[in-house]
Design a protein around this motif. Structure first.
Motif, short mmCIF file in Angstrom:
data_model
loop_
_atom_site.label_atom_id
_atom_site.label_comp_id
_atom_site.label_asym_id
_atom_site.label_seq_id
_atom_site.Cartn_x
_atom_site.Cartn_y
_atom_site.Cartn_z
N UNK A 40 0.85 -1.18 0.00
CA UNK A 40 0.00 0.00 0.00
C UNK A 40 0.89 1.24 0.00
N UNK A 41 0.66 2.12 -0.92
CA UNK A 41 1.47 3.34 -1.02
C UNK A 41 0.90 4.45 -0.15
N UNK A 42 1.82 5.23 0.39
CA UNK A 42 1.40 6.39 1.18
C UNK A 42 1.02 7.51 0.22
N UNK A 43 0.05 8.34 0.62
CA UNK A 43 -0.32 9.46 -0.25
C UNK A 43 0.85 10.45 -0.36
N UNK A 44 0.89 11.13 -1.49
CA UNK A 44 1.93 12.13 -1.69
C UNK A 44 1.78 13.23 -0.65
N UNK A 45 2.90 13.80 -0.20
CA UNK A 45 2.79 14.88 0.79
C UNK A 45 2.09 16.10 0.19
N UNK A 46 1.39 16.82 1.02
CA UNK A 46 0.72 18.04 0.56
C UNK A 46 1.76 19.11 0.23
N UNK A 47 1.32 20.13 -0.47
CA UNK A 47 2.23 21.23 -0.77
C UNK A 47 2.71 21.87 0.53
N UNK A 48 1.84 22.03 1.51
CA UNK A 48 2.26 22.62 2.79
C UNK A 48 3.36 21.78 3.43
N UNK A 49 3.24 20.46 3.35
CA UNK A 49 4.27 19.58 3.90
C UNK A 49 5.59 19.75 3.14
N UNK A 50 5.50 19.86 1.83
CA UNK A 50 6.72 20.05 1.02
C UNK A 50 7.35 21.40 1.30
N UNK A 51 6.53 22.45 1.43
CA UNK A 51 7.05 23.77 1.77
C UNK A 51 7.74 23.72 3.13
N UNK A 52 7.09 23.09 4.10
CA UNK A 52 7.66 22.98 5.43
C UNK A 52 9.02 22.30 5.39
N UNK A 53 9.11 21.18 4.69
CA UNK A 53 10.36 20.43 4.61
C UNK A 53 11.47 21.25 3.94
N UNK A 54 11.15 21.88 2.81
CA UNK A 54 12.17 22.64 2.08
C UNK A 54 12.64 23.85 2.88
N UNK A 55 11.71 24.57 3.49
CA UNK A 55 12.08 25.77 4.25
C UNK A 55 12.81 25.41 5.54
N UNK A 56 12.43 24.31 6.16
CA UNK A 56 13.13 23.86 7.37
C UNK A 56 14.57 23.48 7.05
N UNK A 57 14.77 22.77 5.94
CA UNK A 57 16.12 22.39 5.52
C UNK A 57 16.97 23.61 5.21
N UNK A 58 16.40 24.56 4.51
CA UNK A 58 17.18 25.71 4.03
C UNK A 58 17.46 26.76 5.11
N UNK A 59 16.55 26.91 6.08
CA UNK A 59 16.67 28.06 6.99
C UNK A 59 16.69 27.72 8.48
N UNK A 60 16.51 26.47 8.86
CA UNK A 60 16.48 26.08 10.28
C UNK A 60 15.68 27.10 11.10
N UNK A 61 14.40 27.28 10.76
CA UNK A 61 13.62 28.35 11.40
C UNK A 61 13.32 28.09 12.87
N UNK A 62 13.18 29.20 13.61
CA UNK A 62 12.69 29.11 14.99
C UNK A 62 11.17 29.18 15.00
#
Length: 104
Positions: free
Chosen positions: A1-23
């Protein structure tokens, strides 16, 4: 069973967290408020507001901050027909700027 693709909000969160280590990172999907407007798609995920607080913005101009964020999430942009991100409202602050703005 495949997991659903991540939402755009999830992808934005991941990319921005990686790039900026936000507080602070708050991502809001504003798509429902733009239904019927240019770039809006029936499934949403086209209009977002982002509050990003990061020490990485220290000494960086507002324009350079915005460019850095756009670069970090460039994969999300594209045409409406491709389901690309259409509108992005950014609030980009250093921790000191955020504390002065919010008292936190």
């Amino acid at each position: 069973m495949t997991e659903p693709a991540p939402s755009r909000a999830d992808r934005l969160n991941a990319a921005l967290s990686r790039a900026f280590a936000p507080t602070v990172l708050d991502i809001q999907d504003d798509s429902a408020r733009h239904a019927g407007h240019a770039g809006a798609q029936p499934g949403g995920e086209t209009h977002y507001s982002v509050l990003l607080v990061s020490a990485a913005f220290q000494g960086v101009s507002r324009v350079a901050r915005s460019r850095a964020v756009h670069s970090a999430i460039s994969a999300e942009f594209g045409t409406a027909e491709q389901g690309g991100l259409h509108a992005l409202a950014l609030t980009l602050r250093t921790p000191a700027e955020h504390a002065a703005e919010t008292g936190k």
